[in-house]
Design a protein around this motif. Structure first.
Motif, PDB file in Angstrom:
ATOM      1  N   GLY A 240       0.813  -1.213   0.000  1.00  0.00           N
ATOM      2  CA  GLY A 240       0.000   0.000   0.000  1.00  0.00           C
ATOM      3  C   GLY A 240       0.845   1.259   0.000  1.00  0.00           C
ATOM      4  O   GLY A 240       0.598   2.200  -0.762  1.00  0.00           O
ATOM      5  N   VAL A 241       1.865   1.289   0.873  1.00  0.00           N
ATOM      6  CA  VAL A 241       2.755   2.455   0.949  1.00  0.00           C
ATOM      7  C   VAL A 241       3.483   2.668  -0.376  1.00  0.00           C
ATOM      8  O   VAL A 241       3.601   3.802  -0.873  1.00  0.00           O
ATOM      9  N   LEU A 242       4.001   1.573  -0.950  1.00  0.00           N
ATOM     10  CA  LEU A 242       4.728   1.682  -2.208  1.00  0.00           C
ATOM     11  C   LEU A 242       3.828   2.222  -3.323  1.00  0.00           C
ATOM     12  O   LEU A 242       4.252   3.064  -4.125  1.00  0.00           O
ATOM     13  N   LEU A 243       2.578   1.743  -3.350  1.00  0.00           N
ATOM     14  CA  LEU A 243       1.657   2.213  -4.376  1.00  0.00           C
ATOM     15  C   LEU A 243       1.316   3.691  -4.193  1.00  0.00           C
ATOM     16  O   LEU A 243       1.227   4.447  -5.159  1.00  0.00           O
ATOM     17  N   VAL A 244       1.115   4.093  -2.944  1.00  0.00           N
ATOM     18  CA  VAL A 244       0.831   5.505  -2.676  1.00  0.00           C
ATOM     19  C   VAL A 244       2.011   6.376  -3.106  1.00  0.00           C
ATOM     20  O   VAL A 244       1.844   7.421  -3.750  1.00  0.00           O
ATOM     21  N   MET A 245       3.225   5.949  -2.750  1.00  0.00           N
ATOM     22  CA  MET A 245       4.429   6.699  -3.138  1.00  0.00           C
ATOM     23  C   MET A 245       4.553   6.770  -4.658  1.00  0.00           C
ATOM     24  O   MET A 245       4.891   7.820  -5.217  1.00  0.00           O
ATOM     25  N   LEU A 246       4.268   5.641  -5.330  1.00  0.00           N
ATOM     26  CA  LEU A 246       4.332   5.636  -6.789  1.00  0.00           C
ATOM     27  C   LEU A 246       3.295   6.590  -7.369  1.00  0.00           C
ATOM     28  O   LEU A 246       3.572   7.346  -8.322  1.00  0.00           O
ATOM     29  N   GLY A 247       2.099   6.575  -6.810  1.00  0.00           N
ATOM     30  CA  GLY A 247       1.054   7.487  -7.282  1.00  0.00           C
ATOM     31  C   GLY A 247       1.440   8.944  -7.101  1.00  0.00           C
ATOM     32  O   GLY A 247       1.192   9.778  -7.977  1.00  0.00           O
ATOM     33  N   ILE A 248       2.031   9.241  -5.944  1.00  0.00           N
ATOM     34  CA  ILE A 248       2.478  10.627  -5.685  1.00  0.00           C
ATOM     35  C   ILE A 248       3.539  11.044  -6.690  1.00  0.00           C
ATOM     36  O   ILE A 248       3.518  12.162  -7.229  1.00  0.00           O
ATOM     37  N   LEU A 249       4.520  10.159  -6.937  1.00  0.00           N
ATOM     38  CA  LEU A 249       5.589  10.478  -7.892  1.00  0.00           C
ATOM     39  C   LEU A 249       5.031  10.735  -9.286  1.00  0.00           C
ATOM     40  O   LEU A 249       5.457  11.670  -9.979  1.00  0.00           O
ATOM     41  N   ILE A 250       4.080   9.893  -9.690  1.00  0.00           N
ATOM     42  CA  ILE A 250       3.481  10.080 -11.016  1.00  0.00           C
ATOM     43  C   ILE A 250       2.742  11.410 -11.088  1.00  0.00           C
ATOM     44  O   ILE A 250       2.857  12.167 -12.070  1.00  0.00           O
ATOM     45  N   ASN A 251       1.972  11.714 -10.033  1.00  0.00           N
ATOM     46  CA  ASN A 251       1.229  12.978 -10.024  1.00  0.00           C
ATOM     47  C   ASN A 251       2.159  14.191  -9.996  1.00  0.00           C
ATOM     48  O   ASN A 251       1.886  15.218 -10.636  1.00  0.00           O
ATOM     49  N   VAL A 252       3.254  14.085  -9.243  1.00  0.00           N
ATOM     50  CA  VAL A 252       4.237  15.184  -9.212  1.00  0.00           C
ATOM     51  C   VAL A 252       4.842  15.379 -10.598  1.00  0.00           C
ATOM     52  O   VAL A 252       5.012  16.512 -11.078  1.00  0.00           O
ATOM     53  N   TYR A 253       5.185  14.258 -11.232  1.00  0.00           N
ATOM     54  CA  TYR A 253       5.754  14.332 -12.587  1.00  0.00           C
ATOM     55  C   TYR A 253       4.771  15.004 -13.558  1.00  0.00           C
ATOM     56  O   TYR A 253       5.141  15.897 -14.336  1.00  0.00           O
ATOM     57  N   LEU A 254       3.509  14.573 -13.493  1.00  0.00           N
ATOM     58  CA  LEU A 254       2.508  15.159 -14.380  1.00  0.00           C
ATOM     59  C   LEU A 254       2.291  16.643 -14.081  1.00  0.00           C
ATOM     60  O   LEU A 254       2.060  17.458 -14.983  1.00  0.00           O
ATOM     61  N   LEU A 255       2.370  17.007 -12.776  1.00  0.00           N
ATOM     62  CA  LEU A 255       2.216  18.416 -12.406  1.00  0.00           C
ATOM     63  C   LEU A 255       3.351  19.266 -12.962  1.00  0.00           C
ATOM     64  O   LEU A 255       3.137  20.377 -13.466  1.00  0.00           O
ATOM     65  N   ILE A 256       4.581  18.708 -12.907  1.00  0.00           N
ATOM     66  CA  ILE A 256       5.732  19.434 -13.464  1.00  0.00           C
ATOM     67  C   ILE A 256       5.588  19.601 -14.972  1.00  0.00           C
ATOM     68  O   ILE A 256       5.847  20.666 -15.550  1.00  0.00           O
ATOM     69  N   VAL A 257       5.153  18.521 -15.622  1.00  0.00           N
ATOM     70  CA  VAL A 257       4.960  18.582 -17.074  1.00  0.00           C
ATOM     71  C   VAL A 257       3.896  19.611 -17.433  1.00  0.00           C
ATOM     72  O   VAL A 257       4.037  20.375 -18.408  1.00  0.00           O
ATOM     73  N   LYS A 258       2.847  19.673 -16.631  1.00  0.00           N
ATOM     74  CA  LYS A 258       1.745  20.592 -16.917  1.00  0.00           C
ATOM     75  C   LYS A 258       2.136  22.036 -16.635  1.00  0.00           C
ATOM     76  O   LYS A 258       1.954  22.924 -17.485  1.00  0.00           O
TER      77      LYS A 258
END
Length: 320
Positions: A240-258
């Protein structure tokens, strides 16, 4: 013929459509165990041929026939036979004449003289087709690598158990493939010995390439029970923790791209699909584990067995 023990032996053999093998198998067991005190426990897993009739026609008082109410599979047929067995040593083998009963006395000697709880065979010069050998080699490799238990031939059905170890094994699903590993988890001391192997006398094999996938699924369940049964949060929590961290990283990446590059992220479904597949796969696997554990808990807490016996016969069919 000298014997290594006067104790009662129980030879447990699951049968499914073995009408052409069971009479000869009984003769070979009787020849190999001359001078021993033994019973043969045949468990008919709802055969559709004349297996039951052939067993009863032999009229051998040492032969006990357990007839199951429907086809439950090899694991539960084996469990029914072990539950019924009365011997101090319980020997398991297949009913297709590929195992050789003449190996039993030598295996018994190891179990008694060196006090092993389980003596398991390693089939020499296997007389099987590649369609059986290849999945077997893959399964044995996976079991050794994942469990760290160095069993060279998990698929060999010819095994000698002490009564207390055999009776402690709770076989469900198709866990007969891991019966040696289950015994190891119960603290059994295990010995491996070479045994003879023959081509199937008659009938057809019930195994195929799909066995590899079943082995992987059952092994994952067994490892979960072994490592996380009393602390499942250590497994599910970490995932669960790993998935949450992965989700956060993906969202941060998408936010930077946007925000940083002004790119449109709404047209990138690949990451969404990837996350859906990962989460969906974990959910399915988790549901499978929970269901398996619920089944085990139900049967054990209710003191019920996951099979139903239609009739038990001794010799010519007289009900016990």
């Amino acid at each position: 013929m000298s014997t290594v023990t006067d104790s009662l032996l129980s030879i447990v053999v699951p049968l499914y459509n073995e009408e052409d093998n069971v009479v000869l198998l009984t003769q070979k067991i009787n020849e190999s165990l001359e001078g021993y005190n033994y019973q043969i426990v045949y468990v008919d897993d709802f055969s559709t041929d004349k297996t039951r009739i052939k067993v009863k026609e032999m009229d051998d008082k040492r032969v006990h026939l357990i007839e199951l109410k429907k086809n439950y599979g090899q694991s539960l047929a084996l469990a029914a036979g072990i539950d019924y067995a009365e011997g101090e040593y319980i020997i398991t083998m297949d009913g297709d004449l590929q195992n050789d009963p003449s190996d039993i006395p030598n295996m018994l000697e190891y179990a008694i003289s060196e006090e092993y709880d389980v003596v398991t065979g390693i089939r020499q010069k296997r007389k099987d087709s590649l369609a059986k050998k290849i999945p077997s080699k893959i399964a044995n490799f996976l079991v050794r690598r994942v469990t760290k238990l160095d069993i060279k031939d998990n698929g060999c059905a010819l095994k000698v158990f002490t009564k207390d170890i055999a009776k402690s094994l709770n076989l469900y699903g198709e866990m007969h493939r891991f019966i040696t590993l289950l015994a190891h988890l119960e603290g059994a001391q295990i010995k491996q010995v070479p045994v003879k192997h023959h081509a199937r006398h008659a009938g057809v094999s019930k195994y195929g390439l799909e066995r590899v996938f079943k082995v992987v699924a059952d092994m994952m369940l067994l490892l979960f029970i072994r490592k996380y049964f009393q602390r499942p949060i250590h497994l599910f929590g970490i995932f669960g923790v790993l998935l949450v961290m992965l989700g956060i990283l993906i969202n941060v990446y998408l936010l930077i791209v946007k925000l940083g590059f002004g790119q449109d992220i709404g047209t990138r479904p690949l990451l969404i699909f990837g996350m859906m597949f990962i989460v969906g796969g974990i959910q399915l696997f988790t549901i499978g584990i929970v269901m398996e554990l619920l089944i085990r808990t139900y049967y054990e807490s209710q003191q019920k067995r996951p099979y139903r016996i239609k009739k038990i016969s001794i010799g010519d069919g007289k009900a016990a």
